[in-house]
Design an enzyme around this catalytic site. Structure first.
Site, PDB file in Angstrom:
ATOM      1  N   TYR A 185     -20.341  13.116  19.323  1.00 57.00           N
ATOM      2  CA  TYR A 185     -19.475  14.280  19.080  1.00 57.00           C
ATOM      3  C   TYR A 185     -18.041  13.888  18.752  1.00 57.00           C
ATOM      4  O   TYR A 185     -17.314  14.624  18.072  1.00 57.00           O
ATOM      5  CB  TYR A 185     -19.515  15.233  20.281  1.00 57.00           C
TER       6      TYR A 185
ATOM      7  N   HIS B  35     -12.601  -3.018   2.630  1.00 57.81           N
ATOM      8  CA  HIS B  35     -11.162  -3.086   2.926  1.00 57.81           C
ATOM      9  C   HIS B  35     -10.852  -2.831   4.408  1.00 57.81           C
ATOM     10  O   HIS B  35     -10.417  -3.741   5.103  1.00 57.81           O
ATOM     11  CB  HIS B  35     -10.442  -2.061   2.033  1.00 57.81           C
TER      12      HIS B  35
ATOM     13  N   HIS C 112      -7.105  -3.070   9.268  1.00 59.21           N
ATOM     14  CA  HIS C 112      -8.291  -3.841   8.916  1.00 59.21           C
ATOM     15  C   HIS C 112      -9.083  -4.112  10.197  1.00 59.21           C
ATOM     16  O   HIS C 112      -9.444  -5.249  10.487  1.00 59.21           O
ATOM     17  CB  HIS C 112      -7.895  -5.157   8.249  1.00 59.21           C
TER      18      HIS C 112
ATOM     19  N   TYR D 115      -7.707  20.730  21.439  1.00 60.25           N
ATOM     20  CA  TYR D 115      -7.914  19.751  22.508  1.00 60.25           C
ATOM     21  C   TYR D 115      -6.598  19.135  22.945  1.00 60.25           C
ATOM     22  O   TYR D 115      -5.819  18.672  22.119  1.00 60.25           O
ATOM     23  CB  TYR D 115      -8.875  18.673  22.035  1.00 60.25           C
TER      24      TYR D 115
ATOM     25  N   HIS E 138      -2.780   2.328   8.519  1.00 63.09           N
ATOM     26  CA  HIS E 138      -3.849   1.645   7.783  1.00 63.09           C
ATOM     27  C   HIS E 138      -4.129   0.336   8.499  1.00 63.09           C
ATOM     28  O   HIS E 138      -3.210  -0.441   8.767  1.00 63.09           O
ATOM     29  CB  HIS E 138      -3.421   1.392   6.342  1.00 63.09           C
TER      30      HIS E 138
ATOM     31  N   GLU F 113       0.810  -1.222   0.000  1.00 65.21           N
ATOM     32  CA  GLU F 113       0.000   0.000   0.000  1.00 65.21           C
ATOM     33  C   GLU F 113       0.841   1.269   0.000  1.00 65.21           C
ATOM     34  O   GLU F 113       0.355   2.341   0.356  1.00 65.21           O
ATOM     35  CB  GLU F 113      -0.938   0.010   1.210  1.00 65.21           C
TER      36      GLU F 113
END
Length: 215
Positions: free
Chosen positions: A116, A158, A97, A211, A95, A76
C-alpha cells in the site's frame, strides 16, 4: 513567510549531505534543488556535498541562466527546471542513484502496487521514465511524462527522482522509493507478489493526501 535564500541553500545542502551519509546516492551522484520564487537553487556540478557552503549553491533561472554561485549548476538542471515548470506544487526535488531503485530502473521494471505504501508517490504504481542521455532536455521531458499524477519515478538505466512541497519532503519520498524498491526486489526472489486492486490503491492515495496532517 518565504525562506531567505541563505536558509534555503542550507536546506538544500542538508538534503544533499543526507544522500551521501545514508548511502541513498553514492559519492557525488544525484542532485538536490529547491524552488525559490521564479528561480531554482541547485547543487553544483562535481563538488563533494561535504565541502558545500551556502555560497556554493547555484541559483539559476528556469532557462538555465546562472544568476548566482561560483560553480556550474548540476548537469541535471534541465530535469529540475522541467519538473518545476510542469508541477507548480513542487517546492523541492531530489534525484538519486539509490541501489535497488537503480536495479529496477536498469531492468525497466516499475514498482507495482505490491504494497500500500506505493501510494505515497501519488498513484497505483511508480513508473519508469524512458531512457535518455543524462543532462538532456529529452531526459527532462521523459521524467515529466513519467511523473504525471505522481511525485516520484524511476529513470531507466539511471536512478530515481522525487519531488515534494519542500526539499525535505522530496528527500523523505526518495528514501521511501528506495525502501519500496528494496522490498519489491526481495519479494521477487520468492516469485511474483500479489498486487493490490486499483480500487484499494485509489483509497490509499486518498488517505495519503491528509496523512500526517493535524486536524
Amino acid at each position: 513567510m518565504a525562506d531567505k535564500p541563505s536558509s534555503l541553500r542550507s536546506r538544500v545542502i542538508a538534503a544533499a549531505r543526507d544522500l551521501a551519509a545514508t548511502g541513498l546516492s553514492p559519492q557525488m551522484s544525484g542532485n538536490v534543488s529547491a524552488r525559490h520564487g521564479d528561480t531554482i537553487l541547485i547543487t553544483p556540478s562535481g563538488i563533494p556535498y561535504t565541502e558545500l557552503s551556502p555560497d556554493d549553491i547555484s541559483e539559476i533561472a528556469m532557462d538555465g541562466e546562472v544568476l548566482a554561485g561560483p560553480h556550474a549548476p548540476s548537469s541535471e538542471w534541465q530535469m529540475h527546471a522541467a519538473i518545476y515548470e510542469a508541477f507548480p506544487e513542487a517546492g523541492g526535488i531530489v534525484h538519486a542513484h539509490s541501489g535497488f531503485a537503480t536495479v529496477l530502473a536498469v531492468m525497466k521494471r516499475e514498482i507495482p502496487p505490491f504494497h500500500y505504501m506505493v501510494a505515497v508517490a501519488g498513484g497505483r504504481n511508480i513508473r519508469v521514465a524512458d531512457y535518455a542521455t543524462f543532462g538532456t532536455a529529452e531526459l527532462a521531458q521523459n521524467a515529466v511524462a513519467a511523473l504525471q499524477g505522481r511525485r516520484a519515478s524511476l529513470l531507466a538505466h539511471h536512478g530515481q527522482i522525487a519531488f515534494g512541497p519542500t526539499v525535505e519532503a522530496a528527500l523523505h519520498l526518495a528514501h521511501e522509493v528506495e525502501t519500496l524498491a528494496t522490498q519489491y526486489f526481495h519479494a521477487l526472489q520468492l516469485g511474483e507478489p500479489d498486487l493490490l486492486s486499483d480500487e484499494e490503491m485509489a483509497l490509499n492515495v486518498e488517505k495519503f493526501r491528509t496523512y500526517g496532517r493535524r486536524p
